[in-house]
Scaffold this motif. Structure first.
Motif, PDB file in Angstrom:
ATOM      1  N   ILE A 346       0.844  -1.194   0.000  1.00  0.00           N
ATOM      2  CA  ILE A 346       0.000   0.000   0.000  1.00  0.00           C
ATOM      3  C   ILE A 346       0.881   1.247   0.000  1.00  0.00           C
ATOM      4  O   ILE A 346       2.062   1.189   0.348  1.00  0.00           O
ATOM      5  N   LYS A 347       0.293   2.357  -0.379  1.00  0.00           N
ATOM      6  CA  LYS A 347       1.008   3.632  -0.378  1.00  0.00           C
ATOM      7  C   LYS A 347       1.241   4.072   1.062  1.00  0.00           C
ATOM      8  O   LYS A 347       0.330   4.062   1.887  1.00  0.00           O
ATOM      9  N   THR A 348       2.472   4.431   1.385  1.00  0.00           N
ATOM     10  CA  THR A 348       2.805   4.908   2.724  1.00  0.00           C
ATOM     11  C   THR A 348       3.411   6.292   2.636  1.00  0.00           C
ATOM     12  O   THR A 348       4.235   6.573   1.759  1.00  0.00           O
ATOM     13  N   VAL A 349       3.002   7.156   3.535  1.00  0.00           N
ATOM     14  CA  VAL A 349       3.487   8.540   3.544  1.00  0.00           C
ATOM     15  C   VAL A 349       4.013   8.863   4.926  1.00  0.00           C
ATOM     16  O   VAL A 349       3.311   8.708   5.923  1.00  0.00           O
ATOM     17  N   ARG A 350       5.220   9.313   4.989  1.00  0.00           N
ATOM     18  CA  ARG A 350       5.904   9.537   6.265  1.00  0.00           C
ATOM     19  C   ARG A 350       5.554  10.888   6.877  1.00  0.00           C
ATOM     20  O   ARG A 350       5.594  11.925   6.206  1.00  0.00           O
ATOM     21  N   THR A 356       2.113  21.761  10.681  1.00  0.00           N
ATOM     22  CA  THR A 356       1.497  22.404   9.526  1.00  0.00           C
ATOM     23  C   THR A 356       1.673  21.570   8.265  1.00  0.00           C
ATOM     24  O   THR A 356       0.718  21.369   7.493  1.00  0.00           O
ATOM     25  N   ALA A 357       2.883  21.087   8.049  1.00  0.00           N
ATOM     26  CA  ALA A 357       3.164  20.278   6.863  1.00  0.00           C
ATOM     27  C   ALA A 357       2.381  18.966   6.900  1.00  0.00           C
ATOM     28  O   ALA A 357       1.835  18.525   5.874  1.00  0.00           O
ATOM     29  N   ASP A 358       2.322  18.346   8.066  1.00  0.00           N
ATOM     30  CA  ASP A 358       1.601  17.078   8.186  1.00  0.00           C
ATOM     31  C   ASP A 358       0.106  17.264   7.959  1.00  0.00           C
ATOM     32  O   ASP A 358      -0.551  16.440   7.318  1.00  0.00           O
ATOM     33  N   ALA A 359      -0.455  18.353   8.484  1.00  0.00           N
ATOM     34  CA  ALA A 359      -1.888  18.616   8.295  1.00  0.00           C
ATOM     35  C   ALA A 359      -2.213  18.801   6.816  1.00  0.00           C
ATOM     36  O   ALA A 359      -3.208  18.250   6.308  1.00  0.00           O
ATOM     37  N   ALA A 360      -1.375  19.549   6.105  1.00  0.00           N
ATOM     38  CA  ALA A 360      -1.603  19.767   4.680  1.00  0.00           C
ATOM     39  C   ALA A 360      -1.495  18.460   3.900  1.00  0.00           C
ATOM     40  O   ALA A 360      -2.283  18.199   2.977  1.00  0.00           O
ATOM     41  N   MET A 361      -0.536  17.646   4.275  1.00  0.00           N
ATOM     42  CA  MET A 361      -0.339  16.374   3.591  1.00  0.00           C
ATOM     43  C   MET A 361      -1.538  15.440   3.804  1.00  0.00           C
ATOM     44  O   MET A 361      -2.036  14.806   2.864  1.00  0.00           O
ATOM     45  N   LEU A 385      -4.146   1.190  25.614  1.00  0.00           N
ATOM     46  CA  LEU A 385      -4.021   2.108  24.488  1.00  0.00           C
ATOM     47  C   LEU A 385      -3.228   3.324  24.945  1.00  0.00           C
ATOM     48  O   LEU A 385      -3.504   3.900  25.998  1.00  0.00           O
ATOM     49  N   LEU A 386      -2.240   3.708  24.168  1.00  0.00           N
ATOM     50  CA  LEU A 386      -1.454   4.896  24.471  1.00  0.00           C
ATOM     51  C   LEU A 386      -2.251   6.143  24.076  1.00  0.00           C
ATOM     52  O   LEU A 386      -3.297   6.056  23.435  1.00  0.00           O
ATOM     53  N   ARG A 387      -1.762   7.289  24.469  1.00  0.00           N
ATOM     54  CA  ARG A 387      -2.474   8.535  24.197  1.00  0.00           C
ATOM     55  C   ARG A 387      -2.589   8.785  22.702  1.00  0.00           C
ATOM     56  O   ARG A 387      -1.620   8.597  21.959  1.00  0.00           O
ATOM     57  N   PHE A 388      -3.759   9.202  22.261  1.00  0.00           N
ATOM     58  CA  PHE A 388      -3.987   9.500  20.845  1.00  0.00           C
ATOM     59  C   PHE A 388      -3.566  10.939  20.538  1.00  0.00           C
ATOM     60  O   PHE A 388      -4.005  11.878  21.205  1.00  0.00           O
ATOM     61  N   SER A 389      -2.739  11.107  19.516  1.00  0.00           N
ATOM     62  CA  SER A 389      -2.439  12.444  19.027  1.00  0.00           C
ATOM     63  C   SER A 389      -3.702  13.030  18.414  1.00  0.00           C
ATOM     64  O   SER A 389      -4.469  12.336  17.741  1.00  0.00           O
ATOM     65  N   ALA A 390      -3.949  14.314  18.633  1.00  0.00           N
ATOM     66  CA  ALA A 390      -5.245  14.912  18.276  1.00  0.00           C
ATOM     67  C   ALA A 390      -5.276  15.574  16.905  1.00  0.00           C
ATOM     68  O   ALA A 390      -6.339  16.033  16.473  1.00  0.00           O
ATOM     69  N   LEU A 391      -4.162  15.623  16.188  1.00  0.00           N
ATOM     70  CA  LEU A 391      -4.124  16.363  14.926  1.00  0.00           C
ATOM     71  C   LEU A 391      -5.183  15.876  13.939  1.00  0.00           C
ATOM     72  O   LEU A 391      -5.839  16.677  13.265  1.00  0.00           O
ATOM     73  N   PHE A 392      -5.376  14.559  13.847  1.00  0.00           N
ATOM     74  CA  PHE A 392      -6.284  14.013  12.848  1.00  0.00           C
ATOM     75  C   PHE A 392      -7.704  14.567  12.980  1.00  0.00           C
ATOM     76  O   PHE A 392      -8.423  14.745  11.983  1.00  0.00           O
ATOM     77  N   ALA A 393      -8.130  14.843  14.232  1.00  0.00           N
ATOM     78  CA  ALA A 393      -9.513  15.278  14.473  1.00  0.00           C
ATOM     79  C   ALA A 393      -9.787  16.655  13.898  1.00  0.00           C
ATOM     80  O   ALA A 393     -10.952  17.009  13.651  1.00  0.00           O
TER      81      ALA A 393
END
Length: 508
Positions: A346-350, A356-361, A385-393
């Protein structure tokens, strides 16, 4: 190697009163006393394999009959020295210490004797005197059982590596244990002594009260919820404690398992995704699918992709999600090896770790189709479960939580200390590995940031609790950095090159 039988003239441990001992001292042996098992071989085998590899484990296994013969017919000290030599000789002390901190506590804690722990934990001052190498047992005893003093056999060191021999003081057995107790307590006698064999009698004689722990293979170990400190992070490749029989079976299986792993990886990488489920099934890899996944987005209507939020068990989570869906789903990842990236179907993106760059990507990827993110940022093996990073939301309201569970019988498919490129191989080397993918209901708009005005942290925490509840796991506030500091002595940060191809990048 098992410890010798015990005909000690003391009452059994169940006769020891544990109430009112807060101001008293206890001295205990380890194997067969604090631990149910009287065999120290599995723990030497873990050191040998995790710090030295398969060949060292094989040599230790071949030497174990000699160690047993010397132990029973010559002396306990001679038998232990054989195990020490074949397990430790030539290994870096830093590697042994790393295994002792990151691997052994998991296995030791699963063997904790309930009666011994009842007495040991009731006392205010706790001391362990053992024939095992101090370097090997001290992290578990001090960090997880609250031992104040640990006295064991000292290993010879030269140039930062173990020589394989013990220091001049020799293996700590018999009268040497009594001498060690006197050094720790001086003229004051500890209130309680716990042992399980004849060679423990000398130090037990110096205690005001002494109790013997009888051999009882059927007694259940202390349950995880009663442990003084939960083990959330642990490392190492082996799933089960390597008894001599299991060690032999593991070594015999490795050549077969590696060829099978190559075949399974080839099937997952080369076949169209709609055929992978059936190929895995034919090759002994079970994929269990629960719930109803959403249909693929319709680009003709301008519909954006769905963001799948998964619990993170191995780097293969996105691949098994794609297998369950029957179509490849792009994945946002971090710190996976280049080999795993090349083999990925599958396509993977680092992630760049630039917000800011990650949000745009991520927004761009969602415009192109569905996307999967594991917001824990790193894997966890235990039911936490470890803490969830909130950026995705903050980036979409089209969110589908997915609970991932995997089952392995021989090897773990993750590592913090080793080379991550071998992670998929170790997972697929298991005789019959399994992945269970559970699709939960799509998040209602009123519970999202855009549609419901919720904060991103509230959304992330809600999804964490939702997935945890579906798995009967426990939520934690631990992060990727916490894991890597505990297991590898660093924060898990990966230094990236300045230029990165956005269509083929890695991570996890």
């Amino acid at each position: 190697m098992e410890t010798k039988g015990c005909l000690v003239p003391y009452p059994t441990i169940d006769k020891c009163e544990s109430m009112g001992r807060e101001n008293q001292s206890v001295v205990a042996d380890l194997d067969g006393t604090l631990l149910r098992s009287r065999s120290s071989f599995p723990y030497f085998a873990l050191i040998a394999f995790e710090a030295g590899g398969f060949l060292r484990l094989l040599f230790l296994l071949l030497a174990s009959p000699l160690a047993g013969f010397l132990y029973y017919f010559v002396s306990e000290s001679a038998g232990i020295q054989v195990l020490v030599f074949f397990a430790f000789a030539g290994l870096k002390i830093s590697d042994i210490d790393s295994v002792a901190r990151a691997v052994l506590p998991k296995f030791y804690s699963e063997d904790l004797h309930p009666e011994s722990w009842r007495v040991f934990s009731s006392c205010g001052r706790r001391c362990v005197i053992t024939a095992n190498p101090t370097l090997m047992v001290e992290p578990f005893l001090k960090d997880y059982l609250g031992a104040d003093v640990v006295v064991g056999t000292e290993i010879g060191v030269r140039g930062g590596r173990a020589t394989g021999f013990v220091k001049n003081s020799g293996v700590l057995v018999g009268n040497k244990k009594a001498a060690a107790l006197k050094e720790v307590f001086g003229e004051c006698s500890p209130e309680i002594g716990l042992g399980d064999r004849k060679t423990d009698i000398p130090f037990m004689n110096l205690c005001k009260e002494s109790y013997v722990v009888p051999e009882s293979p059927s007694v259940e170990a202390v349950s995880h919820d009663k442990l003084p400190k939960p083990i959330i992070f642990h490392d190492g490749r082996l799933v089960q404690k390597p008894t001599p029989l299991l060690a032999l079976l593991t070594i015999l299986w490795v050549p077969i398992g590696f060829l099978l792993a190559c075949l399974r990886i080839a099937a997952g990488s080369l076949l169209p995704m709609r055929f992978v489920y059936h190929a895995f099934l034919a090759l002994g890899v079970r994929v269990i699918i629960n719930g109803t996944p959403p249909p693929p987005p319709q680009k003709s209507t301008g519909q954006s992709g769905v963001l799948f939020i998964c619990s993170h068990r191995t780097l293969l989570d996105p691949i098994f999600l794609s297998t369950a869906l029957g179509r490849p789903i792009a994945a946002v990842t971090y710190s996976v090896s280049r080999l795993s990236e090349i083999l990925s179907p599958i396509k993977t993106v680092r992630l760049t770790r630039d917000r800011t760059a990650d949000a745009a990507m991520i927004k761009k990827l969602l415009e192109e189709g569905d996307l999967v993110i594991c917001p824990e940022g790193t894997t966890c093996r235990e039911p936490f479960l470890l803490r969830f990073s909130a950026l995705f939301a903050e980036l979409t309201d089209e969110i589908v939580p997915v609970a991932m569970v995997n089952k392995m019988s021989m090897f773990h498919g993750t590592t913090a200390r080793g080379w991550k490129g071998m992670d998929p191989f170790y997972f697929f080397m298991n005789p019959s590995p399994a992945y269970e993918v559970t699709f939960l209901n799509k998040l209602p708009r009123e519970l999202t940031c855009g549609g419901g005005g919720r904060s991103s942290h509230d959304v992330a925490n809600y999804i964490q609790r939702l997935i945890a509840a579906s798995l009967s796991y426990e939520c934690t506030s631990f992060t990727r950095k916490d894991k890597y500091k505990a297991l590898a002595g660093n924060d898990g940060t990966v230094v990236h090159k300045p230029k990165v191809d956005p269509n083929h990048v890695m991570g996890c």
